[in-house]
Each structure stands twice: as structure tokens, then as C-alpha cells.
Design an enzyme around this catalytic site. Structure first.
Site, PDB file in Angstrom:
ATOM      1  N   GLU A 132      33.503  42.757  29.853  1.00 55.86           N
ATOM      2  CA  GLU A 132      31.921  42.032  29.926  1.00 55.86           C
ATOM      3  C   GLU A 132      30.947  42.868  29.442  1.00 55.86           C
ATOM      4  O   GLU A 132      30.099  42.214  29.087  1.00 55.86           O
ATOM      5  CB  GLU A 132      32.123  41.679  31.292  1.00 55.86           C
ATOM      6  N   HIS A 158      36.772  33.582  42.713  1.00 57.52           N
ATOM      7  CA  HIS A 158      36.819  32.494  41.576  1.00 57.52           C
ATOM      8  C   HIS A 158      35.602  31.216  42.062  1.00 57.52           C
ATOM      9  O   HIS A 158      35.800  30.235  41.267  1.00 57.52           O
ATOM     10  CB  HIS A 158      38.134  31.874  41.162  1.00 57.52           C
TER      11      HIS A 158
END
Length: 659
Positions: free
Chosen positions: A398, A465
Site C-alpha cells: 500500500e 474490515h
């Protein structure tokens, strides 16, 4: 030290000498000024000049270099005016950052240089992006990025090398192996004998060179660059050298054994090269004296100009204005009345597709977004339409990919980086808050990057999440944040975000993907970033919210027909619509701020404080915040339901109305 001139002409040998002399004499002068308290800090590269000089002279002038503290030879080698360099170190207006950042923390598009930030490693991902842009633009160029041996332990270094290798990016990753990370010796930093051994693990070529031998550095980089322009690929170049002074002057060198300093002093890159040129008959003592006199005169002239300036006069308006790259949004209405029913997820996909058609310099990057179409299938079919060069699967890197987005922007391109889940953005947090957000304010480089953030709870996905983490970025000047609550806004705000040259965090609630649908325009259109939407107009109280909060508020108000409330959907969180909020407070005199994020330190806290400061006279009751519990998000549906604020809203409304 053995010098091999190969077939280099006398003029090249002299140019290398002159470029070695520049940083050495500047440094000697800076050390004097430091002792006189005329400059605040200095990171010395004495003993390492041959690397920066050899690299810079071996490249073409329009090939980007990303240097670090001890690479003064890059800046002088690209012919930066001395007075501007000195002004930069003084923190005055003629410097490249207008006094906002120090030393070599700056870039210059004119000179094809992108400077570092203090975190050392992130520049490697930016180099990947610049190299990717040169490939996509078919320029046949090489990009070079510098690292100290200590900085190679950072995750950004590993991520960037991995991405460059997987994508065959023409980047030369230079490691200046000088034996110490500040005071920590190499044996306490890493266990490998040499950095070229690491290249094997990345599947790239590793080359080691004597970093104190300017001819060796120059010839090696020139050979590599010529080959990489024809056959793009990354190379790890380890330059063996030594830092003769402290990490910065205040550190000193007491931690270095004297015999080690004595050994490396004999390998001084300038003295040895100078002796070689004299012995070879290329230069003589008269030439040396003349060059030293010339450079010293240029230094004094530059300092005289730089010292005429004082520190900048602080102008608040200018400081705030420069936080964002200049951009005056022109809202685009749909070209026709044609509409189709689309789900929230389809609206995002539609906006992304039409933006790809509108901007041929827009590149999409993310994990599994190519043939697979992303875990939520938003980019399904995009590869067939736009090609893998623009729709790019990424490794799980990322930080490097966000840095790549900035590198693309340096080369005038746009990018969208998809976080597979908003929670995973922590892996790239530094790139967002310190590189993307600050780059324009620091040295005028826009960061034309949109970060898509699938966010939110309600799917029993647990604490990693399901987070609503918009507040992490709400505090960071230089970012913009949008958070649509419906399919129409989802498309319009995404298209607007991709038009904007500033970094935009685009939050999209996962629970809305397939549960919401609406008739939305088939044509391309945008919505004004920074404007809230008044969804209902009542005088009893006002609810300020965004995202899923809009739907919770509507459901709650539908169950309370006796309450006439104004409902304001912020849509943009940064910058947020203060005028709309003030108007709502003035009309209703009672306000609830509702959001899915946890209560403490959330967006609602700032808005509540602003209302108290600016709209106090219009309030008939305290501002009420309704938000999620101050805990991580639990997995079990019953616990998650208790965590979320939706069931607490009705009680807050009733209490506020009776105040």
C-alpha cells in the site's frame, strides 16, 4: 584508489572534477557559517560526493533524481542557482519551499529533482511512479533514487523494490553504504554482507561500486542507464563509501573508531581524483587554483544575495491558500436527461469508467482490480476496455503504491489507488499524511491522487474490515475527504474527485454497494466538492450527518412523524460546508451530529466545537453528538448492532426536543 578513464574525454574528466569541487567547497563554507550560528543545521556529505556527482553527470538532464541529505552534488550538478539553494537553507522566500521546510526537503520540476521527507523510505515509491509514467508516456527514461544503508530497513524500501521488480520499472535504487545509521553501526542494522545480495530476493540485478571513485560511479551509472532505457528494469546499485562527519553536525563522530576515520580519509574522493588528473596531465595546479577561486567567488555572491533576505513575513491567507493546489471546480451537469437505475456500486463503477474515458492519463492501481475486477467487482471489465497498463494489479504494498501515485502526479498524470478495505490504509498512512497532503504546500507539486476507501460496518466483518476511519485524515491539512450517501452523489463526487488535482480520500460504504439503487444520469457529471445537501427542511431540530448516518436518520425520522426535522448530508468532510451548517443551526436552534465513527475525536467533535464558537446565540440547547461506542468494532452481529449509533438516535432526539 584505481581510476579507469576508459574512453572518457578530457572535457568529461574536467567536468566531473568541477562538479566534485562544488559541493565540497559549499560544505566547507556551510560548516564555517554553522559555527558562526548563521545557519541552523547541516547534514554533511563530505567523503561521499563522488556518488551524487557521478550519478547526476551520468544521467540525462530531464531524468528525475530523488536525493537525500548528503547528496548536495545532485542539486549543484543540476545547476541550481546558489542564491536559491542558500535561501532554502536559510528558510527565506527565495528558497524552494518559501521557508516552510528545511535543507534538502524540497523538489524542483525545472531541475527534475524530487526531494526527500524525513521518513527516508517513502521516496522510493515516488520513484516507482515517476518511472512508471516515463514508461506509459514512452519516454525511454531512467529514474534514480538515493537511500542510506540505515533507511533500507524501512518497509517502504522493500515495498518499492518489489513493485519496481514486478512491473519492470527503470529505477536505479542507490544505497550509499557508509557503515552507520546515525550512530548505529551496520552490524546492528542488518546481517547481510552486502546489499547486492538483497537484489537476488527481489529478482533484480545488483551492482556494487566504489562510491568514492567518481569515474567508477559515473561509468557504472552511464552503462546501466543506457541499457535500462532500451530494456526497462530496476537495478540495485550499492555504493561503498563512508561518512566523514556526523549524521548532522551536532552528532559528532565520537562513536566512530579513529582508525576507521583515518583509513577512509585516505580514500577522499576529491583529493584522490585531483591527484589522478594532475598525474595524467589533464589538469595542473594553475587550473585547480583557478577553479577553486571561481567557485568560492560564486559561493560568496550567492550568499550575499541570500543573506539580503529576512525570514518570510507570515501571511495567514497565503499559508492557507497554498495548502491546496489551485483548482476552481466547474460543476458539470449531465449532457442529457437520460437516466438508468443503478446501484451504489454501479454508480461508482460508472463514474470511474467515464473518468477513465475523459482522462487518458488516469491510471488505476489496487490489489486484484485487473482481471478479477476487485473484491467488490467495481472494476470488472476495465482491463478489456482500458488495458493492463492503466488498470494495474498491485502487490500488497500500500505504501509503495500510494507513493507511486505521487510519482505519476510529478509527471502530470492522475491516479486512483484502491484500498481493498479502508482498514488497510494504515499500511500507507505516512505516504498520505506526510507526502500526498504536504507536497503542494511544501514545494508546489500537486498530488493528483484519489484514494478509494471501502468503509463501514454492518456486515459482521469484525474490527479489521469494518472501521470508519475518516477522522484519521480529517485532521490533516492538504487532503480533501468526500463521503457520498447515495448512488447519485457517489458518481458525481467520484468524478469530481478525479478532476481535482489535490489528494482526495473517497469513502464508500460497503453496506450501500448493493442495497441502494436509484435513477442516475447516464452521462458524465460532477458534484461540487465542499457543498452539503439539505435533504429535509423542518424547524424542530437539525441533524447533521453523512454516509450511513443519512439512512439511519431518515429511518428514525420516519418513525417519528410528529418531528419536523432538517436533515443535512455533509457529503464532503474536508473542506466541510460551514455555511450550510450555520444556516441549519439558525433555522432549528437544536442540533444533533450523527456519524458511524466512534464518538471521541470524531468529525462531529470538530463541527460541534465550531457551532459552539460561531453559532452559540442561535442555540436553544447543547449540541448533541450520536456516534459509535468508543471500542473497536466487534464481530458478532448483536455486539456490532450495539456498537453502532443507529438505535441511540431516537433517544437523543427525544431528549433534545424536551430540553
Amino acid at each position: 584508489m584505481q581510476f579507469d578513464r576508459q574512453k572518457l574525454s578530457d572535457s568529461v574528466l574536467k567536468k566531473l572534477y568541477e562538479n566534485l569541487l562544488l559541493p565540497r567547497l559549499i560544505e566547507e563554507k556551510m560548516l564555517i557559517l554553522l559555527r558562526q550560528n548563521k545557519i541552523s543545521k547541516w547534514f554533511s556529505g563530505i567523503g561521499q560526493e563522488a556518488i551524487a556527482v557521478g550519478v547526476t553527470q551520468a544521467l540525462e538532464p530531464d531524468e528525475y533524481i530523488l536525493p537525500m541529505h548528503r547528496n548536495l552534488g545532485v542539486f549543484t550538478g543540476r545547476n541550481m542557482p546558489f542564491h536559491r539553494l542558500f535561501a532554502q537553507w536559510q528558510g527565506t522566500m527565495s528558497g524552494y519551499t518559501k521557508g516552510r521546510d528545511r535543507s534538502f526537503h524540497f523538489g524542483s520540476r525545472e531541475h527534475h529533482i524530487v526531494g526527500m521527507i524525513s521518513h527516508l523510505g517513502p521516496q522510493n515509491g515516488v520513484a516507482d511512479g515517476i518511472a512508471l509514467a516515463t514508461q506509459l508516456q514512452k519516454e525511454g527514461k531512467v529514474t534514480v533514487v538515493f537511500n542510506g544503508d540505515g533507511g533500507t530497513s524501512e518497509g517502504d524500501f522493500h515495498e518499492a523494490l518489489n513493485v519496481a521488480s514486478v512491473w519492470d520499472l527503470p529505477v536505479i535504487f542507490i544505497v550509499e553504504n557508509n557503515g552507520y545509521g546515525l550512530s548505529t553501526p551496520s552490524r546492528e542494522q542488518f546481517r547481510c554482507e552486502s546489499f547486492i545480495d538483497k537484489a537476488i530476493g527481489y529478482g533484480m540485478e545488483g551492482v556494487q561500486v566504489d562510491g568514492n571513485n567518481v569515474l567508477a560511479v559515473y561509468s557504472t551509472v552511464k552503462r546501466l542507464a543506457e541499457d535500462m532505457r532500451k530494456r526497462p528494469r530496476p537495478v540495485l546499485l550499492e555504493c561503498m563509501t563512508f561518512r566523514m562527519r556526523g549524521h548532522e553536525e551536532a552528532s559528532g563522530t565520537k562513536y566512530v573508531p579513529q582508525e576507521l576515520l583515518d583509513t577512509w580519509a585516505k580514500k577522499d574522493p576529491l583529493e584522490n581524483y585531483e591527484k589522478y588528473l594532475v598525474q595524467s596531465g589533464v589538469i595542473d595546479e594553475g587550473y585547480i587554483a583557478a577553479q577553486r577561486k571561481r567557485v568560492k567567488q560564486e559561493i560568496e555572491a550567492g550568499l550575499e544575495t541570500a543573506f539580503q533576505e529576512n525570514h518570510p513575513v507570515a501571511q495567514t491567507e497565503q499559508e492557507l491558500e497554498d495548502v491546496y493546489a489551485p483548482f476552481k471546480q466547474v460543476v458539470i451537469a449531465p449532457a442529457s436527461d437520460k437516466r438508468s437505475e443503478k446501484r451504489f456500486i454501479d454508480a461508482i463503477s460508472d463514474g470511474l469508467r467515464q473518468s477513465m474515458e475523459r482522462f487518458d492519463n488516469l491510471v488505476l492501481m489496487g490489489q486484484d482490480i485487473a482481471e478479477y475486477g476487485g473484491v467488490f467487482k467495481i472494476t470488472d471489465g476495465f482491463v478489456a476496455r482500458f488495458g493492463k497498463h492503466r488498470v494495474r494489479n498491485t502487490p500488497l504494498c500500500e505504501s509503495a503504491i500510494l507513493g507511486t501515485g505521487l510519482g505519476l502526479s510529478v509527471k502530470g498524470m492522475k491516479s486512483m489507488v484502491e484500498m481493498q478495505f479502508a482498514d488497510f490504509v494504515t499500511e500507507g498512512f505516512n505516504q498520505i499524511v506526510n507526502n500526498l497532503a504536504k507536497t503542494h504546500w511544501r514545494w508546489g507539486q500537486a498530488a493528483d491522487v484519489v484514494v478509494r476507501m471501502p468503509t463501514g460496518a454492518g456486515t459482521a466483518a469484525g474490527p479489521f474490515h469494518s472501521q470508519s476511519n475518516e477522522a484519521w485524515f480529517f485532521h490533516t491539512p492538504g487532503l480533501k475527504i468526500v463521503y457520498p450517501s447515495n448512488p447519485y452523489d457517489a458518481k458525481g463526487l467520484l468524478c469530481a474527485a478525479l478532476e481535482d488535482p489535490n489528494p482526495v480520500m473517497y469513502f464508500e460504504h460497503k453496506l450501500m454497494y448493493r442495497s441502494l439503487k436509484d435513477l442516475i444520469p447516464d452521462d458524465y457529471y460532477t458534484i461540487a466538492i465542499g457543498e452539503a445537501a439539505l435533504l429535509s427542511d423542518g424547524a424542530d431540530l437539525g441533524i447533521i450527518t453523512y454516509g450511513m448516518g443519512v439512512h439511519w436518520a431518515r429511518q428514525t425520522l420516519a418513525s417519528m412523524p410528529q418531528v419536523q426535522a432538517s436533515l443535512l448530508d455533509l457529503r464532503t468532510l474536508l473542506p466541510w460546508d460551514k455555511e450550510a451548517v450555520a444556516a441549519l443551526v439558525k433555522k432549528t436552534n437544536r442540533v444533533i451530529i450523527l456519524h458511524e465513527d466512534t464518538l471521541t475525536g470524531g468529525v462531529g467533535a470538530e463541527i460541534s466545537a465550531w457551532i459552539s464558537e460561531h453559532c452559540f446565540r442561535d442555540l436553544d440547547a447543547p449540541v448533541v453528538r450520536v456516534a459509535s461506542l468508543d471500542t473497536p468494532i466487534p464481530f458478532a452481529p448483536t455486539l456490532e448492532d450495539n456498537f453502532l449509533p443507529k438505535n441511540r438516535l431516537i433517544g437523543a432526539i427525544e431528549t433534545l426536543l424536551t430540553y
